[in-house]
Write a protein that holds these residues in place. Structure first.
Motif, PDB file in Angstrom:
ATOM      1  N   GLY A 187       4.963 -12.399 -48.058  1.00  0.00           N
ATOM      2  CA  GLY A 187       3.970 -13.433 -47.807  1.00  0.00           C
ATOM      3  C   GLY A 187       2.952 -13.497 -48.925  1.00  0.00           C
ATOM      4  N   GLY A 188       2.704 -14.691 -49.446  1.00  0.00           N
ATOM      5  CA  GLY A 188       1.756 -14.844 -50.537  1.00  0.00           C
ATOM      6  C   GLY A 188       2.370 -14.681 -51.907  1.00  0.00           C
ATOM      7  N   ALA A 189       3.686 -14.572 -51.981  1.00  0.00           N
ATOM      8  CA  ALA A 189       4.350 -14.410 -53.273  1.00  0.00           C
ATOM      9  C   ALA A 189       4.121 -15.630 -54.153  1.00  0.00           C
ATOM     10  N   SER A 190       4.063 -15.414 -55.472  1.00  0.00           N
ATOM     11  CA  SER A 190       3.934 -16.516 -56.418  1.00  0.00           C
ATOM     12  C   SER A 190       5.235 -17.311 -56.469  1.00  0.00           C
ATOM     13  N   THR A 191       5.198 -18.432 -57.179  1.00  0.00           N
ATOM     14  CA  THR A 191       6.402 -19.255 -57.312  1.00  0.00           C
ATOM     15  C   THR A 191       7.548 -18.452 -57.917  1.00  0.00           C
ATOM     16  N   LEU A 192       7.252 -17.692 -58.952  1.00  0.00           N
ATOM     17  CA  LEU A 192       8.300 -16.925 -59.617  1.00  0.00           C
ATOM     18  C   LEU A 192       8.785 -15.774 -58.740  1.00  0.00           C
ATOM     19  N   GLU A 193       7.866 -15.083 -58.080  1.00  0.00           N
ATOM     20  CA  GLU A 193       8.275 -14.006 -57.174  1.00  0.00           C
ATOM     21  C   GLU A 193       9.128 -14.542 -56.033  1.00  0.00           C
ATOM     22  N   THR A 194       8.778 -15.735 -55.553  1.00  0.00           N
ATOM     23  CA  THR A 194       9.569 -16.360 -54.492  1.00  0.00           C
ATOM     24  C   THR A 194      10.958 -16.714 -54.992  1.00  0.00           C
ATOM     25  N   ALA A 195      11.027 -17.273 -56.199  1.00  0.00           N
ATOM     26  CA  ALA A 195      12.323 -17.649 -56.772  1.00  0.00           C
ATOM     27  C   ALA A 195      13.230 -16.438 -56.938  1.00  0.00           C
ATOM     28  N   LEU A 196      12.639 -15.283 -57.206  1.00  0.00           N
ATOM     29  CA  LEU A 196      13.427 -14.071 -57.405  1.00  0.00           C
ATOM     30  C   LEU A 196      13.619 -13.274 -56.111  1.00  0.00           C
ATOM     31  N   GLY A 197      13.021 -13.706 -55.031  1.00  0.00           N
ATOM     32  CA  GLY A 197      13.188 -13.007 -53.765  1.00  0.00           C
ATOM     33  C   GLY A 197      12.656 -11.595 -53.803  1.00  0.00           C
ATOM     34  N   LEU A 198      11.435 -11.419 -54.314  1.00  0.00           N
ATOM     35  CA  LEU A 198      10.825 -10.090 -54.381  1.00  0.00           C
ATOM     36  C   LEU A 198      10.103  -9.817 -53.064  1.00  0.00           C
ATOM     37  N   ALA A 199      10.546  -8.805 -52.358  1.00  0.00           N
ATOM     38  CA  ALA A 199      10.071  -8.572 -50.989  1.00  0.00           C
ATOM     39  C   ALA A 199       8.739  -7.846 -50.931  1.00  0.00           C
ATOM     40  N   SER A 200       8.277  -7.300 -52.041  1.00  0.00           N
ATOM     41  CA  SER A 200       7.024  -6.535 -52.047  1.00  0.00           C
ATOM     42  C   SER A 200       6.142  -6.996 -53.188  1.00  0.00           C
ATOM     43  N   PRO A 201       4.816  -7.044 -52.970  1.00  0.00           N
ATOM     44  CA  PRO A 201       3.917  -7.378 -54.086  1.00  0.00           C
ATOM     45  C   PRO A 201       3.874  -6.278 -55.141  1.00  0.00           C
ATOM     46  N   VAL A 202       4.368  -5.102 -54.814  1.00  0.00           N
ATOM     47  CA  VAL A 202       4.372  -4.005 -55.791  1.00  0.00           C
ATOM     48  C   VAL A 202       5.535  -4.240 -56.750  1.00  0.00           C
ATOM     49  N   ASN A 203       5.316  -5.131 -57.681  1.00  0.00           N
ATOM     50  CA  ASN A 203       6.334  -5.443 -58.679  1.00  0.00           C
ATOM     51  C   ASN A 203       5.649  -5.830 -59.979  1.00  0.00           C
ATOM     52  N   MET A 204       6.393  -5.803 -61.053  1.00  0.00           N
ATOM     53  CA  MET A 204       5.791  -5.972 -62.370  1.00  0.00           C
ATOM     54  C   MET A 204       5.497  -7.422 -62.739  1.00  0.00           C
ATOM     55  N   LEU A 205       5.805  -8.347 -61.832  1.00  0.00           N
ATOM     56  CA  LEU A 205       5.440  -9.749 -62.043  1.00  0.00           C
ATOM     57  C   LEU A 205       4.186 -10.132 -61.273  1.00  0.00           C
ATOM     58  N   TYR A 206       3.586  -9.191 -60.560  1.00  0.00           N
ATOM     59  CA  TYR A 206       2.466  -9.506 -59.676  1.00  0.00           C
ATOM     60  C   TYR A 206       1.305 -10.154 -60.435  1.00  0.00           C
ATOM     61  N   THR A 207       1.056  -9.688 -61.663  1.00  0.00           N
ATOM     62  CA  THR A 207      -0.057 -10.228 -62.442  1.00  0.00           C
ATOM     63  C   THR A 207       0.413 -11.207 -63.508  1.00  0.00           C
ATOM     64  N   PHE A 208       1.678 -11.636 -63.426  1.00  0.00           N
ATOM     65  CA  PHE A 208       2.191 -12.603 -64.403  1.00  0.00           C
ATOM     66  C   PHE A 208       1.516 -13.948 -64.167  1.00  0.00           C
ATOM     67  N   PRO A 209       1.039 -14.619 -65.217  1.00  0.00           N
ATOM     68  CA  PRO A 209       0.327 -15.898 -65.032  1.00  0.00           C
ATOM     69  C   PRO A 209       1.192 -16.930 -64.316  1.00  0.00           C
ATOM     70  N   ALA A 210       0.696 -17.433 -63.203  1.00  0.00           N
ATOM     71  CA  ALA A 210       1.478 -18.353 -62.369  1.00  0.00           C
ATOM     72  C   ALA A 210       1.855 -19.621 -63.114  1.00  0.00           C
ATOM     73  N   GLU A 211       0.990 -20.078 -64.023  1.00  0.00           N
ATOM     74  CA  GLU A 211       1.258 -21.345 -64.710  1.00  0.00           C
ATOM     75  C   GLU A 211       2.414 -21.239 -65.699  1.00  0.00           C
ATOM     76  N   TYR A 212       2.870 -20.007 -65.978  1.00  0.00           N
ATOM     77  CA  TYR A 212       3.984 -19.837 -66.914  1.00  0.00           C
ATOM     78  C   TYR A 212       5.344 -20.004 -66.241  1.00  0.00           C
ATOM     79  N   ALA A 213       5.367 -20.170 -64.944  1.00  0.00           N
ATOM     80  CA  ALA A 213       6.623 -20.083 -64.195  1.00  0.00           C
ATOM     81  C   ALA A 213       7.268 -21.436 -63.935  1.00  0.00           C
ATOM     82  N   ASP A 214       7.278 -22.322 -64.918  1.00  0.00           N
ATOM     83  CA  ASP A 214       7.968 -23.608 -64.796  1.00  0.00           C
ATOM     84  C   ASP A 214       9.471 -23.377 -64.938  1.00  0.00           C
TER      85      ASP A 214
END
Length: 688
Positions: A187-214
């Motif tokens: 819940g609350g995953a970014s667009t990119l985290e959602t696209a990759l199906g990351l089940a936990s916020p503890v991942n290395m994309l957590y602080t990736f800039p959201a605007e870069y995920a086109d």
């Protein structure tokens, strides 16, 4: 001419063979007709061109047994790649002449994959051709997406991967989802985290800039490497920055969002390149073929990893012992719970000498706990009718034996003689015990939930909360802070995560009346998480902190205001403690973020939270480490890794919670534990 019996049998067999071949030839086109989706059935994978047959010596192997899953962590990559190649398992740029097991992450049957998935016809001579072909067998790569597919289905002669084309997020996420397990996003995953199906916020994309995920944007190598690290769930590296600097020519130029991911991929022997593996090239555009190579190198499947030659891998450096900073906060909290260090001058003297040998430079002794002061207080006498209670519960014989002893004054004298700073710690803030006598004598001082309840269970204890908006409760804390600064030679004062308010509290009559007064008579929202209602309460607490700052500046100019909060945004969402605003407004001199985690992954993830990382740019920001609890020891190896991670990421230092657990309740022998602390802090260091 009459034929011999042997000749007759020969020609009869030849004739039957020709009839059989002719019959099979007639049926093959029928079997290869497209199904309703336009895709050929199983035998379309057998229609290999002569080029593919030459390149894939045994493309129709009937049995491909799935390989066992390989566990996470460095043990998954412990056998050097050169040894795989010495055993004849590698085949870069070639076919992979033996059947390779299917990845355990692939959903389709490996037998079907071997026969139905076309192999690209545009990778001859490409440096990672063996990897791409193996991914193609498993259906893990994207084919024919840059030109229209043939009308009769994807012909193997025409299948194209375009290895030198720029990789977009859409292509990369597709390849990663086909190569690694995919779950529902948290819940609350970014667009990119959602696209990759990351089940936990503890991942290395957590602080990736959201605007870069086109999805259609061509991405850089640093972005792709970070995504692969997150998707493959590679473990964090304690000394990530050091590893990059020591292993790569441009390791100090990896962008902040890519540091953790690049270090993790490097440590896993999975950072590969076609040209110079000793360069991260984080800002360079990445091609589809390069992404495929990184996927193979990071896979838990050995048969994929060995398709990339050892010469293509960056070699992680072996790091020397970490250098100790010459300026570093080295603090310890001293409690009156589960510890007797404060209960006599002799205990204090012995404890401080023990900490001196460990080169500790700052002590945080508790002075406000369980609704009472641990030092003789005229303010407490006036407000509470009791000047001191050193024991954490009622213990009249103990208190009588203390006489007129002043624990805080003794500690200051002993600590200053050992060149240690003393910052008294108001541990309880506005929290109070459930059996507090003030519930009867001062009921208006306490806040409540909307349903009128006040109890807050914590473990085996029950607590309540004093109203942080009531002038008398605010006056109590401000009075004690002013008293300590006026009467004791201390470096400052500290408040912690209890200087806030549980988000479901604030529905007491006083607070409701105050809210109505400022909102035209309207009552607070029923929803405790209403954004405006949360902000109103948080701002009131921030105003109180401004008053604390004013008391310090008036009473002891230059005195330290230290705060030890939970990580943000948890501190705000649960306790309405907006400490980043306090820091941004110049109220704070020192921050010690409590990151009490029992694994390195979540610990490093918390270190990289934006609010924590941002605060250290302008305020001395350190990290609170949990050295253990009575029923929860912390392994020394983990504590050492956490200290290394703090130093590697440029924080001001650490403080340990708490004194007794530095030595007690550990899994290691005491001598081993003490030796490790002395190794970690072998030199003296000045406070930042």
């Amino acid at each position: 001419m009459k034929l011999s019996p042997q000749s007759q049998r020969f020609f009869t067999g030849l004739l039957l063979g020709l009839i059989l071949v002719t019959t099979i030839g007639a049926f093959i086109p029928l079997l290869a007709q497209p199904n309703s989706s336009g895709r050929s059935e199983a035998l379309d994978g057998a229609a290999l061109s002569s080029t593919n047959v030459a390149r894939h010596k045994n493309p129709l192997a009937l049995t491909l047994n799935p390989s066992p899953k390989v566990g996470r962590g460095t043990s998954s990559y412990s056998l050097p790649f050169s040894q795989f190649w010495e055993k004849g398992l590698g085949d870069e740029g070639g076919s992979g002449s033996r059947p390779m097991p299917s990845s355990p992450h692939m959903a389709s049957s490996p037998q079907i994959l071997a026969q139905t998935n076309p192999l690209p016809g545009d990778i001859d001579g490409y440096w990672a051709a063996g990897c791409i072909n193996e991914l193609a067998r498993r259906g893990a790569i994207v084919l024919n997406d840059l030109q229209p597919a043939p009308p009769d289905g994807p012909s193997l002669d025409l299948a194209r991967f375009y290895p030198n084309a720029p990789a977009t997020w859409e292509v990369v996420t597709t390849m990663l989802n086909r190569s690694f397990p995919t779950e529902a996003a948290y819940g609350g995953a970014s667009t990119l985290e959602t696209a990759l199906g990351l089940a936990s916020p503890v991942n290395m994309l957590y602080t990736f800039p959201a605007e870069y995920a086109d999805p259609g944007r061509a991405i850089t190598r640093g972005e792709a490497v970070t995504a692969i690290a997150a998707k493959a769930q590679l473990p964090y590296v304690a000394r990530a920055n050091e590893l990059l600097r020591e292993s790569l020519e441009d390791g100090d130029r990896v962008p902040p969002y890519a540091v953790e991911g690049t270090a993790a991929v490097l440590a896993a022997n999975a950072l590969v390149s076609s040209e110079n593996p000793r360069r991260a090239n984080s800002f360079a555009p990445i091609t589809r073929g390069e992404v495929a190579a990184l996927v193979c190198a990071a896979s838990p499947d050995l048969q994929l990893r060995v398709t990339i030659a050892p010469a293509r891998h960056a070699v992680p450096a072996t790091l020397a012992a970490q250098a100790e900073p010459t300026e570093e906060l080295r603090g310890v909290w001293l409690t009156n719970i589960d510890s007797e260090v404060l209960f006599s001058r002799d205990e204090l003297a012995a404890g401080i000498q023990r900490l001196k040998a460990m080169n500790i430079n700052t002590l945080y002794p508790v002075v406000w706990n369980m609704g009472y002061t641990q030092y003789p207080s005229a303010v407490a006498e006036r407000y509470l009718g009791r000047s001191r209670r050193l024991w954490p519960g009622e213990n009249p014989p103990f208190e009588a034996a203390q006489g007129d002893r002043d624990m805080l004054q003794e500690l200051i004298e002993l600590a200053h003689a050992a060149d240690m700073a003393v910052i008294p710690w108001f541990e309880f803030g506005f929290m109070a015990p459930g059996d507090y006598p003030l519930h009867e004598t001062r009921p208006e001082w306490f806040t409540q939930r909307r349903d009128g309840t006040k109890d807050i269970p914590m473990g085996n204890e029950v607590f309540t909360w004093m109203n942080p908006f009531h002038p008398q409760t605010r006056g109590l804390l401000l009075g004690m802070i002013d008293e300590i600064l006026a009467n004791y030679d201390v470096e400052g004062v500290q408040v912690d995560d209890h200087l806030g308010l549980p988000v479901d509290m604030g529905y007491d009559p006083y607070t409701v009346g105050l809210y109505r007064q400022e909102h035209g008579g309207s009552a607070p929202p029923d929803d405790e998480n209403d954004a405006e209602w949360m902000r109103w309460r948080a701002d009131k607490i921030s105003q109180f902190m401004a008053e604390v700052r004013q008391v310090i500046d008036l009473r002891q100019p230059g005195g330290i205001l230290s705060v030890s909060p939970n990580p943000y945004p948890f501190s705000y969402m649960k306790y309405l403690q907006d400490w980043p605003t306090w820091e941004a407004n110049g109220m704070l001199d020192e921050i010690i973020v409590q990151i009490y985690r029992n694994d390195l992954e979540r610990f490093v993830w918390e270190l990289n939270k934006p609010a924590t990382a941002e605060a250290r740019k302008s305020t001395a920001t350190s990290i609170g480490l949990l050295s253990g609890l009575k029923n929860r020891p912390t392994d020394m190896d983990l504590l050492t890794e956490q200290l290394e991670a703090v130093r590697d990421r440029g924080y001001a230092g650490v403080s340990y919670f708490f004194y007794q657990s530095l030595w007690s309740w550990s899994n290691e022998p005491l001598a081993e534990r003490e030796q490790q602390f002395q190794t970690s802090f072998s030199q003296t260091a000045a406070r930042p």
